[in-house]
Design a protein around this motif. Structure first.
Motif, PDB file in Angstrom:
ATOM      1  N   TYR A  32     -15.487  51.944  19.452  1.00 29.10           N
ATOM      2  CA  TYR A  32     -16.164  52.570  18.310  1.00 29.10           C
ATOM      3  C   TYR A  32     -17.061  53.717  18.768  1.00 29.10           C
ATOM      4  CZ  TYR A  32     -14.801  48.160  16.156  1.00 29.10           C
ATOM      5  OH  TYR A  32     -14.094  47.081  15.711  1.00 29.10           O
ATOM      6  N   SER A  33     -16.922  54.835  18.095  1.00 35.80           N
ATOM      7  CA  SER A  33     -17.777  55.979  18.413  1.00 35.80           C
ATOM      8  C   SER A  33     -19.100  55.833  17.669  1.00 35.80           C
ATOM      9  CB  SER A  33     -17.098  57.285  17.993  1.00 35.80           C
ATOM     10  OG  SER A  33     -17.070  57.374  16.576  1.00 35.80           O
ATOM     11  N   ARG A  59     -22.338  54.656  12.803  1.00 31.00           N
ATOM     12  CA  ARG A  59     -23.332  55.147  11.831  1.00 31.00           C
ATOM     13  C   ARG A  59     -22.746  55.206  10.422  1.00 31.00           C
ATOM     14  NH1 ARG A  59     -26.543  59.738  15.326  1.00 31.00           N
ATOM     15  NH2 ARG A  59     -27.813  58.235  16.475  1.00 31.00           N
ATOM     16  N   ALA A  60     -21.488  55.609  10.309  1.00 32.54           N
ATOM     17  CA  ALA A  60     -20.844  55.707   8.994  1.00 32.54           C
ATOM     18  C   ALA A  60     -20.613  54.326   8.380  1.00 32.54           C
ATOM     19  CB  ALA A  60     -19.514  56.455   9.116  1.00 32.54           C
ATOM     20  N   ALA A  61     -20.502  53.315   9.219  1.00 34.08           N
ATOM     21  CA  ALA A  61     -20.185  51.971   8.729  1.00 34.08           C
ATOM     22  C   ALA A  61     -21.386  51.027   8.735  1.00 34.08           C
ATOM     23  CB  ALA A  61     -19.067  51.375   9.575  1.00 34.08           C
ATOM     24  N   ILE A  79     -21.393  47.048   8.277  1.00 30.75           N
ATOM     25  CA  ILE A  79     -21.739  46.245   9.458  1.00 30.75           C
ATOM     26  C   ILE A  79     -22.863  45.271   9.115  1.00 30.75           C
ATOM     27  CG2 ILE A  79     -22.767  46.333  11.769  1.00 30.75           C
ATOM     28  CD1 ILE A  79     -21.228  49.052  12.117  1.00 30.75           C
ATOM     29  N   ASN A  80     -23.896  45.761   8.443  1.00 27.90           N
ATOM     30  CA  ASN A  80     -25.015  44.901   8.057  1.00 27.90           C
ATOM     31  C   ASN A  80     -24.571  43.804   7.100  1.00 27.90           C
ATOM     32  OD1 ASN A  80     -27.208  45.923   9.536  1.00 27.90           O
ATOM     33  ND2 ASN A  80     -27.427  47.625   8.111  1.00 27.90           N
ATOM     34  N   PHE A  81     -23.750  44.170   6.112  1.00 25.22           N
ATOM     35  CA  PHE A  81     -23.273  43.181   5.151  1.00 25.22           C
ATOM     36  C   PHE A  81     -22.465  42.098   5.849  1.00 25.22           C
ATOM     37  CE2 PHE A  81     -19.959  41.525   2.381  1.00 25.22           C
ATOM     38  CZ  PHE A  81     -20.732  40.969   1.370  1.00 25.22           C
TER      39      PHE A  81
END
Length: 68
Positions: free
Chosen positions: A10-11, A16-18, A22-24
């Motif tokens: 993962y870049s 950052r976009a996800a 990711i948090n959810f």
């Protein structure tokens, strides 16, 4: 996965976009596992009580057999 494997997969831009997803996913999985752990702890406590009761019954039967 190791940290190196995750960083290679993962870049920074992808992460950052996800971030919202990711948090959810993290919190959803954490809650699921916490609930599952609570269920297992309840089962363990129940089985410990049954084991203790079984041990008491066994001890009583052994005492009766020994005529105590």
């Amino acid at each position: 996965m190791t940290e190196k494997e995750v960083r290679n997969k993962y870049s920074l831009a992808q992460v950052r976009a996800a971030m919202e997803d990711i948090n959810f996913i993290y919190h959803d999985k954490k809650q699921f596992m916490s609930d599952e752990l609570a269920t297992l702890e309840t089962q363990v406590n129940f089985l410990r009580k049954r084991l203790k009761s079984h041990q008491k019954e066994y001890d009583l039967l052994m005492a009766i057999a020994a005529d105590k």
